[in-house]
Design a protein around this motif. Sequence first.
Motif: not given
Length: 315
Positions: A119-126, A221-229, A41-46
């Motif tokens: 931040v922590g990444v949750e519910n990631f959508k590419s 159009v993405g990306p969309s995600m939740d940031f947990l501070v 997930v983190l590789n996709a976010v980066l």
Amino acid sequence: MIRIKTPTKKRIIRELDKRAPKLIETGKKTLVLNGTKTSNVLNAVLAEIYHLKRDNAIKYTRKNDNLRPFESGGETSLEFFSLKTDYSLFVLGSHSKKRPNNLVIGRTYDHHIYDLVEVGVENFKSMESCSYEKKLAPHTGSKPFFAFIGEGFESVEELKHLKEVLLDLFRGEVVTNLNLAGLDRVYMCTTVSKNKVFFTQCAIQLKKSGTTVPRIELAEVGPSMDFLVRRHRQPDDRLKKEAMKSSPDSTKKKEKNVSRDPIEGKVGKIYIPDQKVGSVSLPNKAKGVKRERREAKMKNDAGEPAEKKQKEDLD
């Protein structure tokens, strides 16, 4: 002693001029790094962040064990990368059992760590998982809007800091003139709770409305995600004072005795000096002079010669 060698090649001189400090910085470059361990997930976010900033970003895929910015001594490697690449923004991804899918966004000043937000990444959508027309995809050179929804961005210290960092990360190059056709996307940041933010990118669609003003619709159009501070670190006072210092040429001259009112606008005060009416001598054009002229005219009409003033001998 350290030997300082002056460059002679034109290519090296041009490169050093690009890295030299400038009075007005028009854009910030981003460095994307991997920590000791990363998840899929983190590789996709980066990869998505690098894709959004591919014109002003560089991505290192090798894992780095010494990148721990919140620990003492863990900033040395990051400052080395900043000095090597001359990039002022960095995004570091790491994954552990204690902090899964962890993302650290930081800024540097003079190749020193300025501030950090974790931040922590949750519910990631590419972007690939979003269904939209391919022509709506963000293109090179476009400028985004930003929408921060929620009172937390004005009252909570962590969210205020996250807002500043996200604006610096995604705003791109600073320009003076802009074509409205380039404003084709918007970043939506919504506070879900005190330490949770929903982040997504939407494309702007202009629809027919029957009037001259088009109807605007947003398409995700993405990306969309939740940031947990999780953690954040404000800049040091000494470093912040140095970074906020402005050039004397760019500062405007302060206007004295001028204030601005929200209702009346610009209000000024005028100080008139003391006129000193009692101590000032009267001019020669007084009423008595006019009376003497009338009497002299009456004598001339009666046939009497008027008395002439004798000229004073200045010698």
